[in-house]
Design a protein around this motif. Structure first.
Motif, PDB file in Angstrom:
ATOM      1  N   LYS A  77      16.471  66.825  68.283  1.00 16.74           N
ATOM      2  CA  LYS A  77      17.634  67.449  68.901  1.00 16.74           C
ATOM      3  C   LYS A  77      18.876  67.026  68.129  1.00 16.74           C
ATOM      4  N   GLU A  78      19.724  68.005  67.840  1.00 18.01           N
ATOM      5  CA  GLU A  78      20.998  67.694  67.192  1.00 18.01           C
ATOM      6  C   GLU A  78      21.970  67.238  68.272  1.00 18.01           C
ATOM      7  N   LEU A  79      22.368  65.961  68.194  1.00 21.67           N
ATOM      8  CA  LEU A  79      23.246  65.378  69.209  1.00 21.67           C
ATOM      9  C   LEU A  79      24.721  65.655  68.931  1.00 21.67           C
ATOM     10  N   GLU A  80      25.071  65.673  67.669  1.00 22.07           N
ATOM     11  CA  GLU A  80      26.452  65.921  67.247  1.00 22.07           C
ATOM     12  C   GLU A  80      26.400  66.867  66.059  1.00 22.07           C
ATOM     13  N   CYS A  81      27.378  67.789  65.986  1.00 24.94           N
ATOM     14  CA  CYS A  81      27.379  68.777  64.913  1.00 24.94           C
ATOM     15  C   CYS A  81      28.793  68.919  64.352  1.00 24.94           C
ATOM     16  N   LYS A  82      28.858  69.026  63.063  1.00 27.68           N
ATOM     17  CA  LYS A  82      30.136  69.216  62.396  1.00 27.68           C
ATOM     18  C   LYS A  82      30.810  70.515  62.854  1.00 27.68           C
ATOM     19  N   SER A  83      30.028  71.534  63.184  1.00 24.40           N
ATOM     20  CA  SER A  83      30.595  72.798  63.659  1.00 24.40           C
ATOM     21  C   SER A  83      31.328  72.651  64.994  1.00 24.40           C
ATOM     22  N   CYS A 115      26.760  65.498  61.264  1.00 22.71           N
ATOM     23  CA  CYS A 115      25.736  65.899  62.223  1.00 22.71           C
ATOM     24  C   CYS A 115      24.805  64.720  62.482  1.00 22.71           C
ATOM     25  N   LYS A 116      24.388  64.573  63.722  1.00 21.46           N
ATOM     26  CA  LYS A 116      23.531  63.459  64.126  1.00 21.46           C
ATOM     27  C   LYS A 116      22.335  64.015  64.883  1.00 21.46           C
ATOM     28  N   PHE A 117      21.144  63.548  64.510  1.00 18.61           N
ATOM     29  CA  PHE A 117      19.896  64.052  65.068  1.00 18.61           C
ATOM     30  C   PHE A 117      19.071  62.917  65.656  1.00 18.61           C
ATOM     31  N   GLU A 118      18.450  63.189  66.797  1.00 17.91           N
ATOM     32  CA  GLU A 118      17.505  62.250  67.394  1.00 17.91           C
ATOM     33  C   GLU A 118      16.116  62.858  67.300  1.00 17.91           C
ATOM     34  N   VAL A 119      15.201  62.108  66.692  1.00 18.87           N
ATOM     35  CA  VAL A 119      13.810  62.531  66.567  1.00 18.87           C
ATOM     36  C   VAL A 119      12.996  61.556  67.416  1.00 18.87           C
ATOM     37  N   GLN A 145      17.524  74.586  61.680  1.00 17.26           N
ATOM     38  CA  GLN A 145      16.619  74.496  60.532  1.00 17.26           C
ATOM     39  C   GLN A 145      16.386  73.023  60.177  1.00 17.26           C
ATOM     40  N   PHE A 146      17.455  72.268  60.058  1.00 23.60           N
ATOM     41  CA  PHE A 146      17.335  70.864  59.674  1.00 23.60           C
ATOM     42  C   PHE A 146      16.617  70.068  60.760  1.00 23.60           C
ATOM     43  N   ALA A 147      16.929  70.349  62.035  1.00 20.33           N
ATOM     44  CA  ALA A 147      16.243  69.667  63.133  1.00 20.33           C
ATOM     45  C   ALA A 147      14.739  69.926  63.059  1.00 20.33           C
ATOM     46  N   GLY A 148      14.369  71.160  62.789  1.00 22.62           N
ATOM     47  CA  GLY A 148      12.952  71.486  62.650  1.00 22.62           C
ATOM     48  C   GLY A 148      12.300  70.771  61.480  1.00 22.62           C
ATOM     49  N   LEU A 149      13.020  70.703  60.368  1.00 23.26           N
ATOM     50  CA  LEU A 149      12.488  69.998  59.193  1.00 23.26           C
ATOM     51  C   LEU A 149      12.240  68.525  59.510  1.00 23.26           C
ATOM     52  N   GLN A 168       9.332  54.836  69.120  1.00 22.70           N
ATOM     53  CA  GLN A 168       9.168  56.023  68.278  1.00 22.70           C
ATOM     54  C   GLN A 168      10.342  56.995  68.473  1.00 22.70           C
ATOM     55  N   ILE A 169      11.531  56.431  68.249  1.00 16.78           N
ATOM     56  CA  ILE A 169      12.772  57.198  68.277  1.00 16.78           C
ATOM     57  C   ILE A 169      13.525  56.882  66.991  1.00 16.78           C
ATOM     58  N   PHE A 170      13.982  57.924  66.305  1.00 13.47           N
ATOM     59  CA  PHE A 170      14.670  57.767  65.032  1.00 13.47           C
ATOM     60  C   PHE A 170      15.942  58.605  65.040  1.00 13.47           C
ATOM     61  N   ILE A 171      16.993  58.035  64.495  1.00 15.72           N
ATOM     62  CA  ILE A 171      18.270  58.739  64.400  1.00 15.72           C
ATOM     63  C   ILE A 171      18.549  59.000  62.924  1.00 15.72           C
ATOM     64  N   PHE A 172      18.884  60.235  62.624  1.00 14.44           N
ATOM     65  CA  PHE A 172      19.235  60.653  61.265  1.00 14.44           C
ATOM     66  C   PHE A 172      20.661  61.208  61.278  1.00 14.44           C
ATOM     67  N   SER A 173      21.359  61.011  60.179  1.00 14.36           N
ATOM     68  CA  SER A 173      22.663  61.647  60.017  1.00 14.36           C
ATOM     69  C   SER A 173      22.573  62.652  58.881  1.00 14.36           C
ATOM     70  N   LEU A 174      23.395  63.682  58.979  1.00 12.26           N
ATOM     71  CA  LEU A 174      23.500  64.688  57.935  1.00 12.26           C
ATOM     72  C   LEU A 174      24.976  64.869  57.631  1.00 12.26           C
ATOM     73  N   ASN A 175      25.391  64.364  56.472  1.00 16.53           N
ATOM     74  CA  ASN A 175      26.780  64.493  56.042  1.00 16.53           C
ATOM     75  C   ASN A 175      26.952  65.778  55.247  1.00 16.53           C
ATOM     76  N   GLU A 176      28.095  66.394  55.403  1.00 18.40           N
ATOM     77  CA  GLU A 176      28.433  67.625  54.677  1.00 18.40           C
ATOM     78  C   GLU A 176      27.382  68.711  54.880  1.00 18.40           C
ATOM     79  N   SER A 177      27.059  68.968  56.131  1.00 17.71           N
ATOM     80  CA  SER A 177      26.064  69.993  56.459  1.00 17.71           C
ATOM     81  C   SER A 177      26.504  71.354  55.932  1.00 17.71           C
TER      82      SER A 177
END
Length: 172
Positions: A150-156, A162-166, A130-134, A105-114
């Protein structure tokens, strides 16, 4: 994304009328994106930025609870596939599921052009609370368990996206 919006509008699941926007009968409220950045920076000064994460998590949980009447919730895999489709409608960037481990029960999401990272600018910490919470709220509803994100990597910070682990709270 345009196909999804068109399909929702044609089936009257997305409605625009009299100053209202409704998705599956739920009102949507559009906030100018700089409001988020200003709010985040003010909350960071007070070390209260988790307010954004927690309120976004609760909001997404309730949104997906309402959407569940219209979506294929029988298979968690299919329901999880719907998360990026609906989050992409928010205009925060393009999200994709890049890894799914249903056993752990671990999922990785990417967010391009945050959008939030772009507006916030360069910094030394992740800014997409905000996106991590969503993401956490959406996945928590689907599995009916407490998930954290948790946001593991961020464009900022300088990453290309941006890369998120849920993950389920038990695995935290």
């Amino acid at each position: 994304m345009l196909d999804l919006v068109t399909n929702l509008a044609l089936t009257r699941k997305l409605e625009f009328s009299n100053g209202e926007i409704k998705l599956f009968g739920t009102n949507l409220f559009l906030i100018p994106p700089y409001v988020y950045v200003i709010l985040l920076k003010e909350l960071e000064k007070q070390n209260q930025q988790e307010i954004i994460y927690n309120s976004s998590k609760n909001s997404a949980y309730n949104l997906f609870r309402r959407l569940s009447k219209y979506l294929n919730k029988e298979k968690k895999e299919k329901f999880l596939d719907d998360v990026p489709k609906f989050l992409n409608l928010l205009g925060l960037g393009e999200t994709k599921i890049t890894k799914s481990d249903f056993d752990k029960q671990i999922f990785i999401f990417s967010l391009n052009e945050s959008l939030n990272a772009e507006l916030y600018g360069k910094t030394d910490h992740p800014v997409d609370l905000q996106f991590a919470g969503l993401l956490a709220g959406s996945v928590s509803f689907i599995f009916q368990k407490e998930f954290i994100c948790k946001e593991l990597e961020c464009k900022s910070i300088g990453f290309g996206y941006c890369k998120f682990e849920v993950k389920v709270l038990d695995n935290a």
